[in-house]
Scaffold this motif. Structure first.
Motif, PDB file in Angstrom:
ATOM      1  N   TYR A 145       3.660  -9.195  17.602  1.00  0.00           N
ATOM      2  CA  TYR A 145       2.280  -8.971  17.200  1.00  0.00           C
ATOM      3  C   TYR A 145       1.820  -7.574  17.589  1.00  0.00           C
ATOM      4  N   TRP A 146       0.957  -7.014  16.719  1.00  0.00           N
ATOM      5  CA  TRP A 146       0.417  -5.675  16.914  1.00  0.00           C
ATOM      6  C   TRP A 146      -1.100  -5.712  16.727  1.00  0.00           C
ATOM      7  N   LEU A 147      -1.754  -4.649  17.143  1.00  0.00           N
ATOM      8  CA  LEU A 147      -3.178  -4.497  16.896  1.00  0.00           C
ATOM      9  C   LEU A 147      -3.393  -3.724  15.611  1.00  0.00           C
ATOM     10  N   GLY A 148      -4.469  -4.062  14.912  1.00  0.00           N
ATOM     11  CA  GLY A 148      -4.873  -3.327  13.724  1.00  0.00           C
ATOM     12  C   GLY A 148      -6.388  -3.235  13.691  1.00  0.00           C
ATOM     13  N   GLN A 149      -6.897  -2.089  13.273  1.00  0.00           N
ATOM     14  CA  GLN A 149      -8.338  -1.896  13.217  1.00  0.00           C
ATOM     15  C   GLN A 149      -8.985  -2.887  12.262  1.00  0.00           C
ATOM     16  N   GLN A 150     -10.060  -3.509  12.681  1.00  0.00           N
ATOM     17  CA  GLN A 150     -10.761  -4.467  11.841  1.00  0.00           C
ATOM     18  C   GLN A 150     -11.760  -3.724  10.957  1.00  0.00           C
ATOM     19  N   VAL A 151     -11.423  -3.609   9.695  1.00  0.00           N
ATOM     20  CA  VAL A 151     -12.276  -2.890   8.749  1.00  0.00           C
ATOM     21  C   VAL A 151     -13.586  -3.651   8.559  1.00  0.00           C
ATOM     22  N   GLY A 152     -14.692  -2.916   8.595  1.00  0.00           N
ATOM     23  CA  GLY A 152     -15.997  -3.532   8.383  1.00  0.00           C
ATOM     24  C   GLY A 152     -16.637  -4.088   9.633  1.00  0.00           C
ATOM     25  N   ALA A 153     -15.946  -3.991  10.792  1.00  0.00           N
ATOM     26  CA  ALA A 153     -16.523  -4.498  12.039  1.00  0.00           C
ATOM     27  C   ALA A 153     -17.603  -3.544  12.529  1.00  0.00           C
ATOM     28  N   GLN A 154     -18.544  -4.078  13.287  1.00  0.00           N
ATOM     29  CA  GLN A 154     -19.639  -3.261  13.794  1.00  0.00           C
ATOM     30  C   GLN A 154     -19.176  -2.298  14.878  1.00  0.00           C
ATOM     31  N   LYS A 155     -18.183  -2.690  15.682  1.00  0.00           N
ATOM     32  CA  LYS A 155     -17.677  -1.832  16.743  1.00  0.00           C
ATOM     33  C   LYS A 155     -16.472  -1.034  16.259  1.00  0.00           C
ATOM     34  N   GLU A 156     -16.436   0.235  16.606  1.00  0.00           N
ATOM     35  CA  GLU A 156     -15.316   1.079  16.197  1.00  0.00           C
ATOM     36  C   GLU A 156     -14.006   0.637  16.841  1.00  0.00           C
ATOM     37  N   GLU A 355      -4.189  -2.798  -1.532  1.00  0.00           N
ATOM     38  CA  GLU A 355      -5.222  -3.209  -0.585  1.00  0.00           C
ATOM     39  C   GLU A 355      -5.655  -4.637  -0.896  1.00  0.00           C
ATOM     40  N   VAL A 356      -5.666  -5.472   0.121  1.00  0.00           N
ATOM     41  CA  VAL A 356      -6.189  -6.838  -0.003  1.00  0.00           C
ATOM     42  C   VAL A 356      -7.332  -6.951   0.999  1.00  0.00           C
ATOM     43  N   PHE A 357      -8.488  -7.447   0.551  1.00  0.00           N
ATOM     44  CA  PHE A 357      -9.678  -7.408   1.391  1.00  0.00           C
ATOM     45  C   PHE A 357     -10.638  -8.530   1.010  1.00  0.00           C
ATOM     46  N   GLU A 358     -11.699  -8.646   1.821  1.00  0.00           N
ATOM     47  CA  GLU A 358     -12.770  -9.593   1.543  1.00  0.00           C
ATOM     48  C   GLU A 358     -14.056  -8.803   1.304  1.00  0.00           C
ATOM     49  N   ILE A 359     -14.870  -9.273   0.379  1.00  0.00           N
ATOM     50  CA  ILE A 359     -16.177  -8.667   0.134  1.00  0.00           C
ATOM     51  C   ILE A 359     -17.231  -9.505   0.842  1.00  0.00           C
ATOM     52  N   GLY A 362     -22.829 -11.099   2.659  1.00  0.00           N
ATOM     53  CA  GLY A 362     -24.138 -10.647   3.092  1.00  0.00           C
ATOM     54  C   GLY A 362     -24.596  -9.365   2.434  1.00  0.00           C
ATOM     55  N   ASP A 363     -23.737  -8.328   2.455  1.00  0.00           N
ATOM     56  CA  ASP A 363     -24.171  -7.026   1.929  1.00  0.00           C
ATOM     57  C   ASP A 363     -23.205  -6.421   0.923  1.00  0.00           C
ATOM     58  N   GLY A 364     -22.137  -7.136   0.565  1.00  0.00           N
ATOM     59  CA  GLY A 364     -21.215  -6.646  -0.454  1.00  0.00           C
ATOM     60  C   GLY A 364     -20.233  -5.592   0.024  1.00  0.00           C
ATOM     61  N   THR A 365     -20.176  -5.340   1.333  1.00  0.00           N
ATOM     62  CA  THR A 365     -19.235  -4.340   1.840  1.00  0.00           C
ATOM     63  C   THR A 365     -17.826  -4.921   1.924  1.00  0.00           C
ATOM     64  N   ILE A 366     -16.850  -4.033   1.970  1.00  0.00           N
ATOM     65  CA  ILE A 366     -15.448  -4.439   2.096  1.00  0.00           C
ATOM     66  C   ILE A 366     -15.120  -4.670   3.560  1.00  0.00           C
ATOM     67  N   THR A 367     -14.490  -5.802   3.873  1.00  0.00           N
ATOM     68  CA  THR A 367     -14.123  -6.135   5.250  1.00  0.00           C
ATOM     69  C   THR A 367     -12.684  -6.650   5.300  1.00  0.00           C
ATOM     70  N   SER A 368     -12.159  -6.687   6.510  1.00  0.00           N
ATOM     71  CA  SER A 368     -10.864  -7.348   6.809  1.00  0.00           C
ATOM     72  C   SER A 368      -9.733  -6.891   5.896  1.00  0.00           C
ATOM     73  N   THR A 369      -9.598  -5.595   5.720  1.00  0.00           N
ATOM     74  CA  THR A 369      -8.593  -5.054   4.805  1.00  0.00           C
ATOM     75  C   THR A 369      -7.214  -4.972   5.460  1.00  0.00           C
ATOM     76  N   ASP A 370      -6.188  -5.364   4.699  1.00  0.00           N
ATOM     77  CA  ASP A 370      -4.813  -5.052   5.053  1.00  0.00           C
ATOM     78  C   ASP A 370      -4.211  -4.312   3.873  1.00  0.00           C
ATOM     79  N   SER A 371      -3.501  -3.219   4.136  1.00  0.00           N
ATOM     80  CA  SER A 371      -2.970  -2.397   3.053  1.00  0.00           C
ATOM     81  C   SER A 371      -1.494  -2.112   3.268  1.00  0.00           C
ATOM     82  N   LYS A 372      -0.801  -1.860   2.161  1.00  0.00           N
ATOM     83  CA  LYS A 372       0.620  -1.520   2.191  1.00  0.00           C
ATOM     84  C   LYS A 372       0.877  -0.397   1.190  1.00  0.00           C
ATOM     85  N   SER A 373       1.724   0.532   1.579  1.00  0.00           N
ATOM     86  CA  SER A 373       2.184   1.578   0.664  1.00  0.00           C
ATOM     87  C   SER A 373       3.406   1.066  -0.074  1.00  0.00           C
ATOM     88  N   ILE A 374       3.403   1.169  -1.397  1.00  0.00           N
ATOM     89  CA  ILE A 374       4.532   0.687  -2.207  1.00  0.00           C
ATOM     90  C   ILE A 374       4.955   1.768  -3.199  1.00  0.00           C
TER      91      ILE A 374
END
Length: 377
Positions: A145-156, A355-359, A362-374
């Motif tokens: 397991y690794w850490l990954g930045q949580q896209v759309g989170a309030q804390k950096e 990119e796979v993500f959730e919208i 509440g406000d339509g922003t993109i959150t929880s993204t995981d991406s892969k280069s192909i």
């Protein structure tokens, strides 16, 4: 000796003295002693359980060299989508594919051997104060397991756990922790805060796994990130042992209490596995791997816990930054970690970012993204 006078009294006295001295010498067979010394030297070289300061560094280097990564260079741990054998993900979602695993011959230092005879004062490979080491295996696949930045989170600093797979030989949990603390994941979006840690042993006793470090990381983190980073170790150890949550993990440093891990987490008591919703990424792509060459249609699979069981996706051209394809897919169950899958057709050759993500509802922003280069051929 005086050749001109063979009857010289001095010469006669010297001959008698030499004969008497020679008669006192009793020759013995030195071969057994030579063999014993050679055997002792070979035995000492085969004893990985003798944790002297000089052998500790060499043992660590040998153990790190024992593992190989799935589908990637030697210095990375590649992403994967299933563990060998019939099992489930760390969150309980069923796996859909099983990777083929080539047989790997373990390093000599990790091959199971019968311990040579030792003196009563020598340590053996039996139970220790912390417990019993896990059995060594010739080849297996373990989660890391690794850490990954949580896209759309309030804390950096907000981070979540992402899982990859690695092929190892030796002691599975021990090798998984070595990867987690010393290697770089192949996906550049993932990282670890365990740099600087030096693993000693992983042992089990009475329902507790003790992970003993020669040295723990010195980094101080905020409370939330420290919790997720600690769970990175717990999830990795339990996953490698095939125990999704039942075994608690005790962290020690050189056999003693480790104090505050990352300046925040109390290690005086064994740690349990946190709920997946508290620490695990809400969306992760399990296939294709990062930097994978694919052909159309591109088949995408993953795990997600999302609102109304829907994930969104898009394909972005690396060259033009334009979105060339997009859509939505459903997981098998809403609000729980469950698998998803979709295919992307008619992609021209080129390099893309998936990119796979959730919208956010509440406000339509993109959150929880995981991406892969192909790369599409």
């Amino acid at each position: 000796m005086n050749d001109n006078n063979p009857n010289d009294p001095f010469d006669e006295l010297m001959r008698r003295s030499l004969h008497e001295e020679a008669d006192r010498i009793e020759p013995s067979d030195a071969l057994p002693e030579i063999r014993a010394r050679a055997h002792a030297q070979r035995s000492a070289a085969r004893r990985p359980w003798l944790l002297t300061a000089g052998l500790a560094a060499a043992g660590t280097a040998a153990a790190i060299g024992a593992f190989t990564m799935l589908n990637g260079p030697d210095n990375v741990a590649d992403d994967g989508d299933a563990v060998a054998g019939s099992t489930t993900t760390a969150t309980g979602a069923p796996e859909t594919r099983v990777p083929s695993v080539a047989s790997v011959t373990p390093e000599p230092s990790q091959a199971p051997t019968q311990p040579p005879p030792t003196s009563p004062s020598a340590k053996t490979a039996g139970p220790t104060e912390s417990g019993v080491p896990e059995p060594a295996v010739k080849s297996t696949v373990v989660p890391v397991y690794w850490l990954g930045q949580q896209v759309g989170a309030q804390k950096e600093s907000a981070a979540r756990l992402y899982r990859t797979w690695a092929k190892v030989s030796g002691r599975p949990a021990e090798q998984a922790v070595r990867i987690m603390t010393t290697k770089q994941p192949s996906d550049p979006d993932y990282y670890s805060v365990w740099r600087g840690a030096a693993l000693n042993t992983v042992t089990r006793s009475n329902g507790i796994v003790t992970v003993d470090f020669k040295q723990l990381p010195k980094t101080n983190l905020d409370a939330d990130l420290a919790k997720v980073a600690t769970q990175q170790l717990v999830y990795t150890v339990q996953g490698a042992l095939g125990d999704a949550g039942g075994t608690r993990v005790q962290v020690t440093e050189q056999g003693r209490a480790a104090g505050k891990l990352f300046g925040q987490v109390d290690t005086s008591q064994p740690m349990s596995r946190a709920q997946a919703t508290e620490v695990q990424a809400f969306i992760w792509v399990t296939a294709p791997d990062d930097n994978t060459v694919v052909t159309t249609p591109v088949k995408v699979t993953g795990i997600a816990s999302v609102f109304e069981a829907q994930v969104n996706w898009r394909i972005v051209s690396v060259k033009t930054r334009a979105v060339v394809a997009q859509g939505a897919a459903n997981t098998s169950e809403a609000y729980k970690f469950a698998p998803f899958a979709f295919s992307v057709t008619k992609l021209p050759p080129g390099t893309y970012t998936l990119e796979v993500f959730e919208i956010s509802a509440g406000d339509g922003t993109i959150t929880s993204t995981d991406s892969k280069s192909i790369v599409v051929r």
